[in-house]
Motif scaffolding. Structure first.
Motif, short mmCIF file in Angstrom:
data_model
loop_
_atom_site.label_atom_id
_atom_site.label_comp_id
_atom_site.label_asym_id
_atom_site.label_seq_id
_atom_site.Cartn_x
_atom_site.Cartn_y
_atom_site.Cartn_z
N TYR A 129 -1.17 5.07 20.20
CA TYR A 129 -0.81 5.90 19.06
C TYR A 129 -0.21 5.01 17.98
O TYR A 129 0.37 3.95 18.26
N ASP A 130 -0.42 5.39 16.74
CA ASP A 130 0.12 4.60 15.63
C ASP A 130 0.48 5.52 14.48
O ASP A 130 -0.17 6.54 14.24
N LEU A 131 1.52 5.13 13.79
CA LEU A 131 2.01 5.86 12.62
C LEU A 131 2.17 4.87 11.48
O LEU A 131 2.94 3.92 11.59
N ALA A 132 1.41 5.07 10.41
CA ALA A 132 1.45 4.18 9.25
C ALA A 132 2.08 4.92 8.08
O ALA A 132 1.67 6.04 7.74
N VAL A 133 3.08 4.30 7.47
CA VAL A 133 3.79 4.90 6.34
C VAL A 133 3.79 3.90 5.18
O VAL A 133 4.09 2.72 5.37
N ALA A 134 3.43 4.36 3.99
CA ALA A 134 3.45 3.52 2.80
C ALA A 134 4.11 4.29 1.66
O ALA A 134 3.72 5.42 1.35
N TRP A 135 5.13 3.66 1.07
CA TRP A 135 5.86 4.30 -0.03
C TRP A 135 5.71 3.43 -1.28
O TRP A 135 6.12 2.27 -1.29
N THR A 136 5.12 3.99 -2.32
CA THR A 136 4.98 3.28 -3.60
C THR A 136 6.29 3.43 -4.36
O THR A 136 6.53 4.44 -5.02
N ALA A 137 7.13 2.41 -4.25
CA ALA A 137 8.47 2.47 -4.84
C ALA A 137 8.49 2.10 -6.31
O ALA A 137 9.34 2.57 -7.07
N ILE A 138 7.56 1.24 -6.72
CA ILE A 138 7.50 0.79 -8.11
C ILE A 138 6.08 0.96 -8.62
O ILE A 138 5.12 0.55 -7.96
N GLU A 139 5.94 1.55 -9.77
CA GLU A 139 4.63 1.71 -10.39
C GLU A 139 4.81 1.65 -11.90
O GLU A 139 5.10 2.64 -12.55
N HIS A 140 4.66 0.42 -12.41
CA HIS A 140 4.93 0.19 -13.83
C HIS A 140 3.84 -0.69 -14.42
O HIS A 140 3.34 -1.61 -13.78
N GLU A 141 3.47 -0.42 -15.67
CA GLU A 141 2.40 -1.15 -16.31
C GLU A 141 2.73 -2.63 -16.46
O GLU A 141 1.85 -3.49 -16.32
#
Length: 212
Positions: free
Chosen positions: A36-48
């Motif tokens: 079993y696997d759990l993948a988590v990704a959080w986009t903390a910064i999104e700037h031009e």
């Protein structure tokens, strides 16, 4: 909804495998496993201007369902290759924890933390996922490359255009995915690699040529 409102992506996977051999050395000829696997990704910064920053984590674990005395059928059938690369008779653990920052219109990505080197080198669109593609270890990654276990390291990925990419990085040669990594990394025992790849299409068939 989470990805749209909180910039959070969550993926959960469970894989069950049953294997049986017609001719074995020992009496036991079957093996049933689950991972079993759990993948988590959080986009903390999104700037031009400053680019995109993503914090990622992978939690993995697994166990053998029918017995625990024989963890692989490979030896029992006289094979030197791993017949089940997804076999993971271990308790749950954080096997990846990294920060990836992308610059210049997604052409350059710097990743560091606890990483999996096979994500950045020796990629293959049909043979890099043991849970959904080939099970045999020699068909998951090139056995001639001494890839370490998931551990502390860094990677720089450069993609000047859609046809060319360059990837280089290093990591802990003694890594153990079940450990934090700080207790195994040593400056004189590192895995390091460089790869340049060219993508092309011949008669409608996509392909890739690379030097590692």
């Amino acid at each position: 909804c989470l990805e749209a409102h909180a910039n959070l992506s969550i993926e959960l996977g469970v894989t069950t495998i049953f294997q049986i051999a017609s001719d074995t050395v020992e009496p036991r000829s079957h093996l049933t496993s689950m991972s079993y696997d759990l993948a988590v990704a959080w986009t903390a910064i999104e700037h031009e201007r400053t680019g995109t920053g993503v914090l990622g984590m992978l939690v993995e674990g697994g166990f053998i369902l029918d017995h625990r005395s024989d963890e692989d059928l490979s030896t029992n059938v006289g094979s030197g290759a791993g017949l089940n690369d997804d076999l993971d008779n271990e308790e749950i653990a954080v096997t990846e924890l990294w920060w990836a920052h992308t610059f210049w219109d997604d052409r350059v990505t710097l990743t560091f933390g606890k990483i999996d080197q096979t994500v950045y080198f020796d990629a293959n669109r049909v043979a890099n996922d043991e849970t959904a593609q080939f099970l045999n270890s020699v068909l998951v990654n090139n056995p001639a490359i001494a890839f370490p276990d998931n551990g502390l390291g860094a990677n720089l990925w450069i993609e000047p255009n859609e046809r060319v990419y360059i990837t280089l990085g290093f990591g802990d040669a003694n890594a153990d995915a079940r450990e934090s990594g700080f207790n195994t990394i040593e400056g004189d025992e590192l895995f390091y690699a460089f790869e340049i790849g060219f993508r092309t299409e011949i008669h409608g068939l996509p392909g890739e040529y690379r030097m590692t």
